[in-house]
Write a protein that holds these residues in place. Structure first.
Motif, short mmCIF file in Angstrom:
data_model
loop_
_atom_site.label_atom_id
_atom_site.label_comp_id
_atom_site.label_asym_id
_atom_site.label_seq_id
_atom_site.Cartn_x
_atom_site.Cartn_y
_atom_site.Cartn_z
N GLU A 115 5.91 -67.27 17.36
CA GLU A 115 6.74 -66.77 16.44
C GLU A 115 6.09 -65.33 15.67
N HIS A 116 4.91 -65.54 15.19
CA HIS A 116 4.05 -64.57 14.60
C HIS A 116 3.71 -63.51 15.59
N GLN A 117 3.52 -63.68 16.78
CA GLN A 117 3.33 -62.60 18.01
C GLN A 117 4.52 -61.91 18.18
N LEU A 118 5.61 -62.62 18.09
CA LEU A 118 6.93 -61.78 18.25
C LEU A 118 7.39 -61.07 17.17
N HIS A 119 7.10 -61.60 16.00
CA HIS A 119 7.24 -60.70 14.61
C HIS A 119 6.56 -59.32 14.97
N VAL A 120 5.18 -59.77 15.08
CA VAL A 120 4.25 -58.25 15.20
C VAL A 120 4.60 -57.48 16.38
N CYS A 121 4.98 -57.97 17.47
CA CYS A 121 5.57 -57.22 18.43
C CYS A 121 6.51 -56.23 18.11
N GLN A 122 7.46 -56.80 17.55
CA GLN A 122 8.99 -56.57 16.97
C GLN A 122 9.58 -55.75 18.39
N ASP A 123 9.81 -54.58 18.53
CA ASP A 123 10.46 -54.05 19.76
C ASP A 123 9.47 -53.32 20.58
N ARG A 124 8.05 -53.70 20.42
CA ARG A 124 7.08 -53.09 21.22
C ARG A 124 6.99 -54.08 22.41
N ASN A 125 6.19 -53.67 23.47
CA ASN A 125 5.97 -54.58 24.49
C ASN A 125 4.54 -55.27 24.54
N SER A 126 3.75 -54.85 23.59
CA SER A 126 2.50 -55.49 23.37
C SER A 126 1.72 -55.02 22.16
N TYR A 127 0.83 -55.66 21.86
CA TYR A 127 -0.22 -55.14 20.68
C TYR A 127 -1.60 -55.63 21.02
N SER A 128 -2.45 -54.89 20.23
CA SER A 128 -3.93 -55.41 20.49
C SER A 128 -4.34 -56.26 19.13
N LYS A 129 -5.16 -57.36 19.59
CA LYS A 129 -5.30 -58.44 18.53
C LYS A 129 -6.11 -57.71 17.58
N THR A 130 -7.24 -56.62 17.86
CA THR A 130 -8.23 -56.24 16.86
C THR A 130 -7.59 -55.18 15.98
N ASP A 131 -6.54 -54.53 16.37
CA ASP A 131 -5.66 -53.47 15.78
C ASP A 131 -4.22 -53.95 16.09
N VAL A 132 -3.68 -54.44 15.21
CA VAL A 132 -2.15 -55.16 15.62
C VAL A 132 -1.17 -54.09 15.69
#
Length: 516
Positions: free
Chosen positions: A242-259
């Motif tokens: 849930e946290h990962q999808l919340h951070v992604c929102q409409d993006r396809n990806s994100y970095s763990k060290t700079d979300v």
């Protein structure tokens, strides 16, 4: 060997006589003077709202701004490096008034004080450049470039992967709950209705219910095992996805060290393997190679960044261009329509502009642009004189709410046509699609681009905004951000843009003095 005629200039390191003003040691056309004069012209009221007052005395904001801007013009981007140079670099020492803020103070000012200050600072500088005649607000050349984030290239989260894992987890939760409920209620598991989606909060509530039930049934080993599985495995994983999808929102990806950073394909591909890297999409607009406005985005494509960029520069910097010049990456129907509504003349190619101008397409009788459209009947007439009748309409709505309408046509008379093999490979007959609004906008864009004035302005784009990115990335070596997070990265890019404008002003002044 005789040395009768050898003489040296007198040299001693003691009893040096310095000028009364240290500034006299620095040449008048030096970058330090340009930075000093520009910052001194900015009203003190611009800085004051970002200080609360009270407590220990803070370093003067103009001094801190000067050393940061000057450092960025000299390719010094790290706080520690700037602090080191304050010990030995005379122009930087002069700008600081021989004060020596440490790297923590420099980084704190850049990251915290500059949060809103950088926008006000940039706007004031643009106002001064316009007043001094360096910049005109008529033409606005816009383009985007991707700058790598200060993040690990190999620690990432993909939205599709998180969705897939979450879906599998939901199935496991469904099975476990159905199994336990069946045991408790003495029913068959297959008769239990499974929830379509279990949130982490619902899993927590269900676990709590089972724990309360376990107090009355301490010997229920199946229930005890289920509680342990839910608490130790399913609940943490559910919260994680849930946290990962919340951070992604409409993006396809994100970095763990700079979300805030999204994985994008960069031109700087040293491994030549198309590796995606965490980056930000920087949009900037220029006039005569001075940057008038900028914005940072988390999506890789330029098309959907244009309208948010224009809104940003209008609100933050008061820039409302009369004519906007950009490449084909921005040539969408929505962009054309919205720019026309804003009364902005758009010199933007659409993605098929070059192809439509080729001899191959112009001479191809089976290309739609060489057919005839009968508006009264709403049909297209192909090269063989047959009609393509309308079969339906499709709509597509963008995330900003703009709806695009496309009409679909098909020919039902392709059987026995001598041109069929050259015209289509479909066994159902030739089809085509047409968007009247986009077609009209493309016709207007073509007229603007093919006019003598339009051609001259569009040619200037390559020497204007593209050279700006070249100077920043190639000449000044800024290809990777130092700070992390969208807000801090925006501050850093603002300093880069301000430093670029000061360098351009210094170069223009030097050129003018040589001509004079």
């Amino acid at each position: 060997m005789k040395h009768d005629h050898i003489s040296f200039k007198e040299y001693t390191m003691d009893n040096l006589s310095l000028p009364s003003n240290i500034a006299d040691l620095i040449p008048r056309d030096h970058m330090a003077h340009v930075v000093h004069e520009m910052v001194e012209r900015i009203p003190m009221e611009t800085f004051l709202p970002y200080y609360k007052g009270g407590g220990t005395s803070a370093y003067h904001p103009k001094m801190m701004t000067k050393i940061l801007l000057y450092a960025y013009t000299q390719k010094m981007y790290h706080g520690r490096e700037i602090a080191r140079q304050l010990e030995v670099h005379l122009p930087l020492m002069w700008l600081s008034g021989f004060q020596k803020p440490d790297f923590r103070s420099i980084n704190r000012f850049r990251s915290e004080r500059m949060k809103g200050l950088i926008d006000d600072l940039f706007r004031e500088m643009i106002t001064l450049l316009v007043a001094d005649g360096y910049v005109k607000m008529e033409d606005y050349f816009v383009d985007g470039t991707k700058i790598e984030a200060n993040a690990n290239r190999y620690t990432f989260v993909w939205r599709k992967s998180a969705e897939k894992h979450q879906e599998k987890l939901q199935a496991n939760v469904d099975r476990l709950i159905a199994q336990i409920e069946a045991i408790v209620e003495n029913e068959k598991a297959e008769e239990c209705e499974a929830s379509p989606s279990w949130t982490s909060e619902e899993i927590r509530q269900k676990t709590k219910e089972w724990e309360e039930r376990l107090e009355t049934e301490p010997d229920n080993q199946a229930l005890r095992k289920a509680v342990k599985t839910m608490k130790d495995d399913y609940l943490p994983r559910s919260e994680k996805y849930e946290h990962q999808l919340h951070v992604c929102q409409d993006r396809n990806s994100y970095s763990k060290t700079d979300v805030d950073a999204t994985f994008m394909r960069l031109k700087e591909d040293h491994m030549r393997n198309g590796q995606l890297k965490p980056a930000y999409n920087v949009q900037a607009g220029s006039s005569d190679q001075f940057i008038l406005g900028y914005s940072l985005h988390q999506r890789p494509g330029d098309t959907r960044c244009l309208l948010p960029h224009l809104e940003t520069i209008r609100e933050k910097y008061g820039v409302e261009p009369e004519c906007l010049i950009a490449d084909a990456a921005y040539g969408s129907e929505e962009n054309y329509v919205k720019l026309e509504e804003k009364h902005i003349s758009a010199l933007i190619k659409y993605n098929t502009y070059e192809k439509e101008n080729t001899r191959k397409v112009k001479r191809n009788p089976h290309h739609q642009q060489n057919w005839t459209y009968l508006e009264e009947e709403d049909v297209w007439i192909c090269a063989n004189g047959k009609k393509l009748v309308r079969t339906g309409t499709s709509k597509q709505t963008t995330e900003s709410g703009y709806t695009s309408v496309t009409r679909h046509y098909q020919c039902h008379e392709c059987e026995g046509c001598p041109f069929r093999s050259a015209c289509t490979t479909s066994k159902y007959g030739r089809t085509t699609q047409w968007n009247p609004v986009y077609h009209e906008q493309k016709q207007k864009a073509r007229e603007r681009l093919e006019s003598e004035e339009g051609q001259a302005r569009y040619r200037q784009r390559k020497t204007d905004i593209e050279s700006v990115f070249g100077q920043i990335k190639q000449n000044r070596g800024f290809r990777r951000f130092v700070l992390r997070g969208l807000q801090k990265v925006s501050i850093e890019w603002g300093l880069i843009c301000a430093a670029h404008n000061l360098l351009k002003k210094a170069a223009r002044d030097k050129q003018s003095s040589l001509v004079a």
